[in-house]
Motif scaffolding. Structure first.
Motif, short mmCIF file in Angstrom:
data_model
loop_
_atom_site.label_atom_id
_atom_site.label_comp_id
_atom_site.label_asym_id
_atom_site.label_seq_id
_atom_site.Cartn_x
_atom_site.Cartn_y
_atom_site.Cartn_z
N UNK A 131 38.36 52.09 41.74
CA UNK A 131 37.05 51.69 41.25
C UNK A 131 36.95 50.17 41.36
N UNK A 132 35.85 49.68 41.91
CA UNK A 132 35.61 48.24 41.95
C UNK A 132 35.04 47.82 40.60
N UNK A 133 35.72 46.89 39.94
CA UNK A 133 35.32 46.45 38.61
C UNK A 133 35.03 44.95 38.67
N UNK A 134 33.85 44.57 38.18
CA UNK A 134 33.48 43.16 38.09
C UNK A 134 33.40 42.78 36.62
N UNK A 135 34.21 41.80 36.24
CA UNK A 135 34.21 41.27 34.89
C UNK A 135 33.36 40.01 34.90
N UNK A 136 32.46 39.88 33.95
CA UNK A 136 31.59 38.71 33.89
C UNK A 136 31.42 38.29 32.44
N UNK A 137 31.52 37.00 32.19
CA UNK A 137 31.39 36.48 30.83
C UNK A 137 30.55 35.21 30.85
N UNK A 138 29.68 35.10 29.86
CA UNK A 138 28.90 33.88 29.68
C UNK A 138 29.61 33.05 28.61
N UNK A 139 29.76 31.75 28.89
CA UNK A 139 30.52 30.87 28.00
C UNK A 139 29.64 29.68 27.58
N UNK A 140 30.07 28.96 26.53
CA UNK A 140 29.32 27.78 26.10
C UNK A 140 29.26 26.71 27.20
N UNK A 141 28.29 25.82 27.09
CA UNK A 141 28.08 24.76 28.08
C UNK A 141 29.32 23.91 28.33
N UNK A 142 30.10 23.68 27.27
CA UNK A 142 31.24 22.77 27.40
C UNK A 142 32.51 23.43 27.94
N UNK A 143 32.48 24.73 28.21
CA UNK A 143 33.65 25.41 28.78
C UNK A 143 33.75 25.08 30.27
N UNK A 144 34.93 24.66 30.69
CA UNK A 144 35.08 24.26 32.09
C UNK A 144 35.84 25.28 32.93
N UNK A 145 36.64 26.13 32.29
CA UNK A 145 37.38 27.14 33.05
C UNK A 145 37.64 28.38 32.19
N UNK A 146 37.67 29.51 32.88
CA UNK A 146 37.94 30.79 32.21
C UNK A 146 38.90 31.57 33.10
N UNK A 147 39.87 32.20 32.47
CA UNK A 147 40.81 33.07 33.18
C UNK A 147 40.75 34.45 32.54
N UNK A 148 40.98 35.47 33.36
CA UNK A 148 41.16 36.81 32.82
C UNK A 148 42.66 37.04 32.72
N UNK A 149 43.09 37.61 31.60
CA UNK A 149 44.51 37.91 31.37
C UNK A 149 44.56 39.41 31.10
N UNK A 150 45.31 40.16 31.93
CA UNK A 150 45.23 41.62 31.86
C UNK A 150 46.56 42.27 32.22
#
Length: 99
Positions: free
Chosen positions: A13-32
């Motif tokens: 299954x193709x899964x797309x993870x998407x998250x909206x973050x505050x303006x001041x967030x510069x990077x996001x990682x998924x940990x799984x």
């Protein structure tokens, strides 16, 4: 947000993870669990406060994950399929790939 695309002829299954973050967030990682619990950087969506990560997972499974914002803030996906205690006093998100 989690989007799933099921294939009729494949066992994944193709899964797309998407998250909206505050303006001041510069990077996001998924940990799984499907990444060996190693942070995988997510791609920033241009001109937005959203980050995305796309992968393929085996069909008929359940997988745990969380987001790590700016290397020090854990965030759960409010639209995860379910949640499970993680042993650190918080919950991990679950994504299911059942049809």
């Amino acid at each position: 947000m989690i989007n799933k695309r099921f294939f009729k002829t494949k066992d994944e299954v193709e899964v797309t993870f998407e998250i909206e973050v505050p303006d001041d967030a510069s990077q996001v990682a998924i940990v799984a669990d499907f990444l060996g619990w190693q942070p995988e950087p997510m791609k920033k969506v241009p001109k937005s406060h959203q980050f995305k990560f796309k992968t393929r997972l085996p069909k008929d499974g359940e997988f745990q994950f969380r987001y790590l914002m700016d290397g020090d803030t854990w965030v759960n996906d409010p639209r995860a399929d379910n949640y499970i205690p993680n042993g650190y006093g918080e919950d991990n998100c679950l994504v299911s790939t059942h049809d």
